[in-house]
Design an enzyme around this catalytic site. Sequence first.
Site, PDB file in Angstrom:
ATOM      1  N   GLU A   1       0.886  -1.171   0.000  1.00  0.00           N
ATOM      2  CA  GLU A   1       0.000   0.000   0.000  1.00  0.00           C
ATOM      3  C   GLU A   1       0.917   1.212   0.000  1.00  0.00           C
ATOM      4  O   GLU A   1       1.537   1.526   1.021  1.00  0.00           O
ATOM      5  CB  GLU A   1      -0.923  -0.059   1.220  1.00  0.00           C
ATOM      6  CG  GLU A   1      -2.176   0.739   1.033  1.00  0.00           C
ATOM      7  CD  GLU A   1      -1.968   2.177   1.442  1.00  0.00           C
ATOM      8  OE1 GLU A   1      -1.513   2.961   0.580  1.00  0.00           O
ATOM      9  OE2 GLU A   1      -2.225   2.496   2.598  1.00  0.00           O
TER      10      GLU A   1
ATOM     11  N   CYS B   1      -2.289   8.455   3.323  1.00  0.00           N
ATOM     12  CA  CYS B   1      -2.082   8.006   1.935  1.00  0.00           C
ATOM     13  C   CYS B   1      -3.279   8.380   1.073  1.00  0.00           C
ATOM     14  O   CYS B   1      -3.111   8.840  -0.053  1.00  0.00           O
ATOM     15  CB  CYS B   1      -1.793   6.513   1.890  1.00  0.00           C
ATOM     16  SG  CYS B   1      -2.932   5.535   2.861  1.00  0.00           S
TER      17      CYS B   1
HETATM   18  P1  NDP Z   1       9.552   4.649   3.713  1.00  0.00           P
HETATM   19  O1  NDP Z   1       8.483   4.391   2.758  1.00  0.00           O
HETATM   20  O2  NDP Z   1      10.918   4.864   3.167  1.00  0.00           O
HETATM   21  O3  NDP Z   1       9.576   3.399   4.673  1.00  0.00           O
HETATM   22  C1  NDP Z   1      10.437   3.316   5.764  1.00  0.00           C
HETATM   23  C2  NDP Z   1      10.277   1.919   6.304  1.00  0.00           C
HETATM   24  O4  NDP Z   1      10.661   0.996   5.299  1.00  0.00           O
HETATM   25  C3  NDP Z   1      11.110   1.649   7.517  1.00  0.00           C
HETATM   26  O5  NDP Z   1      10.329   0.839   8.385  1.00  0.00           O
HETATM   27  C4  NDP Z   1      12.273   0.838   6.969  1.00  0.00           C
HETATM   28  O6  NDP Z   1      12.718  -0.122   7.877  1.00  0.00           O
HETATM   29  C5  NDP Z   1      11.649   0.124   5.809  1.00  0.00           C
HETATM   30  N1  NDP Z   1      12.606  -0.141   4.734  1.00  0.00           N
HETATM   31  C6  NDP Z   1      13.512   0.674   4.208  1.00  0.00           C
HETATM   32  N2  NDP Z   1      14.177   0.056   3.211  1.00  0.00           N
HETATM   33  C7  NDP Z   1      13.657  -1.183   3.122  1.00  0.00           C
HETATM   34  C8  NDP Z   1      13.897  -2.304   2.285  1.00  0.00           C
HETATM   35  N3  NDP Z   1      14.839  -2.282   1.346  1.00  0.00           N
HETATM   36  N4  NDP Z   1      13.143  -3.395   2.473  1.00  0.00           N
HETATM   37  C9  NDP Z   1      12.202  -3.406   3.423  1.00  0.00           C
HETATM   38  N5  NDP Z   1      11.933  -2.387   4.243  1.00  0.00           N
HETATM   39  C10 NDP Z   1      12.653  -1.296   4.090  1.00  0.00           C
HETATM   40  O7  NDP Z   1       9.075   5.750   4.740  1.00  0.00           O
HETATM   41  P2  NDP Z   1       9.475   7.225   5.117  1.00  0.00           P
HETATM   42  O8  NDP Z   1       9.099   7.405   6.508  1.00  0.00           O
HETATM   43  O9  NDP Z   1      10.883   7.536   4.724  1.00  0.00           O
HETATM   44  O10 NDP Z   1       8.472   8.082   4.224  1.00  0.00           O
HETATM   45  C11 NDP Z   1       8.797   8.435   2.918  1.00  0.00           C
HETATM   46  C12 NDP Z   1       7.553   8.859   2.168  1.00  0.00           C
HETATM   47  O11 NDP Z   1       6.614   7.799   2.166  1.00  0.00           O
HETATM   48  C13 NDP Z   1       6.795  10.016   2.775  1.00  0.00           C
HETATM   49  O12 NDP Z   1       7.329  11.225   2.334  1.00  0.00           O
HETATM   50  C14 NDP Z   1       5.395   9.792   2.259  1.00  0.00           C
HETATM   51  O13 NDP Z   1       5.228  10.421   1.015  1.00  0.00           O
HETATM   52  C15 NDP Z   1       5.304   8.299   2.068  1.00  0.00           C
HETATM   53  N6  NDP Z   1       4.539   7.621   3.115  1.00  0.00           N
HETATM   54  C16 NDP Z   1       3.447   6.934   2.721  1.00  0.00           C
HETATM   55  C17 NDP Z   1       2.676   6.317   3.651  1.00  0.00           C
HETATM   56  C18 NDP Z   1       1.449   5.583   3.260  1.00  0.00           C
HETATM   57  O14 NDP Z   1       0.562   5.452   4.095  1.00  0.00           O
HETATM   58  N7  NDP Z   1       1.354   5.056   2.052  1.00  0.00           N
HETATM   59  C19 NDP Z   1       2.985   6.379   5.077  1.00  0.00           C
HETATM   60  C20 NDP Z   1       4.205   7.090   5.385  1.00  0.00           C
HETATM   61  C21 NDP Z   1       4.937   7.687   4.419  1.00  0.00           C
HETATM   62  P3  NDP Z   1      14.212  -0.113   8.443  1.00  0.00           P
HETATM   63  O15 NDP Z   1      14.371   1.212   9.084  1.00  0.00           O
HETATM   64  O16 NDP Z   1      14.294  -1.249   9.391  1.00  0.00           O
HETATM   65  O17 NDP Z   1      15.081  -0.329   7.229  1.00  0.00           O
END
Ligand code: NDP
Length: 468
Positions: free
Chosen positions: A244, A278
């Site tokens: 999602e 989202c």
């Molecule tokens: P990300 O989408 O980058 O996700 C971060 C999460 O993903 C952390 O839990 C991290 O875990 C995990 N992760 C990172 N790399 C990997 C990988 N290669 N494989 C599996 N898991 C991984 O979130 P951000 O907080 O940086 O947000 C970025 C953007 O996402 C926001 O600007 C917004 O636009 C969007 N967003 C969308 C949401 C939605 O509801 N669809 C919710 C929140 C944000 P670990 O730290 O253990 O690596």
Amino acid sequence: MTTTYANIIDGQRDQEGDGFDVMNPSTGAVAGRAIGANEAALDRAVAAARRAFPGWAATPWADRQAACNRIAGLIGDHAAELAELLTAEQGKPLNGVGARFEIGGCQAWTSYTASLTLEPEVLQDNDEGRVELHRVPIGVVGAITPWNWPVLIGIWHIVPAILAGNCVIIKPSENTPLSTLRLVEIMQEALPPGVVQALASEGEIGRLMTAHEDIDKISFTGSIPTGSKVMESAAKTIKQVTLELGGNDPGIVLPDVDPKAIAEGLFWGCFINNGQTCAALKRLYVHDDVHDEVVEALAGVARAMPMGDGMDEDNVIGPIQNRDQYNIVKEFVQDALDKGAKAVCGGVPSGNDLFFPTTILTGVEPGMKLHDLEQFGPAIGITRWRDEDAVVELANDDKCGLGASVWSADPDRARKLADRISAGTVWINKHGMIQPNAPFGGVRKSGIGVQFGVEGLRECTNIKTIIR
Ligand code: NDP
């Protein structure tokens, strides 16, 4: 005194690893501490889940339903504590469509999901043979959840998965791990050890989960680039994925609306959870005939909404949850203003805290970041339109396709227009109003698969066909 929230492995609090501070975005103070899980902790959690899986999968459906209902009850019993913890780490106010609303949603979602069943289907039963389709659990599910609605999204990942007989390891965002750790700790009272574990991490665990040989499925809510990495990594071990991802939801306002009547619905469509949702409305197209009245009515609602520390009952809007997101919103608003958009309210803030004024810009057009990309924060760009075909084309011309909405006094007209919008969900005269019985997911880069209802539950199963 700062509380440390432990990881939960095999039904126990697990404190092995270095602690890290989780900040309160309203005050900058420490909201609590989490333990950063390492690879060994992940292996322990996966082993516990694998041990628990055969017994849990063999547990009668009715008993798993009862366990989920017990979880709903436990969430209710701990609602005040969970809501305060959520406000402290996420920033959303206790009041309004905030933390109490989110925890109430967790309880309601869990109860509703617990009522679902997946009966076997008989596809053929005649002289030539009998074909039965059964839904069986997948195994161990890794859930990676974000910081915007951390507890509710956690429930969306955990409850259908365990109802279907899977075991779960949830890894919340490092920005908001505390409420999920506590939620999973509370759940243990209703579950055998190993059915649900929670691991906090400041990095690496998400990637290690997606690559882990003994995890069978990943469900991820977050950004498109990270979703793509999840898929790439999951491919190596042929894991299933439900993704999602982001949205850049359009809303089309037709000329027959009553601007005052729709203003509050439009406001919450755009600014629910301070726009950090989202399926919030992110591109607002308003017909020329009603443009100025709609903008004024929407700005009137926005100006009346008190913003501040969410622990204060008077506030209904909080800060942006983290500095990275704050900077994205600031950049998009500045870009739009530089390219000719006008601020009706809000604009680029000068303060150092994470409170970003509710911002409404008119004259937003394609080519501006606020129009073309997901702002995920408290700024909406309004685009004026006259030609229906052109506005539909513009609404559909996006790499995302999560939600969309049509606003009209004529339900038939709105319904016809909804058919022309390409998105996972189209709302009429509301936006982002997800509900537990309505499948929710995106098209194009907004994701793969759906959550909620029977369709969402099916995503937590494999099909097993028995033929004789
Ligand atoms: P990300 O989408 O980058 O996700 C971060 C999460 O993903 C952390 O839990 C991290 O875990 C995990 N992760 C990172 N790399 C990997 C990988 N290669 N494989 C599996 N898991 C991984 O979130 P951000 O907080 O940086 O947000 C970025 C953007 O996402 C926001 O600007 C917004 O636009 C969007 N967003 C969308 C949401 C939605 O509801 N669809 C919710 C929140 C944000 P670990 O730290 O253990 O690596």
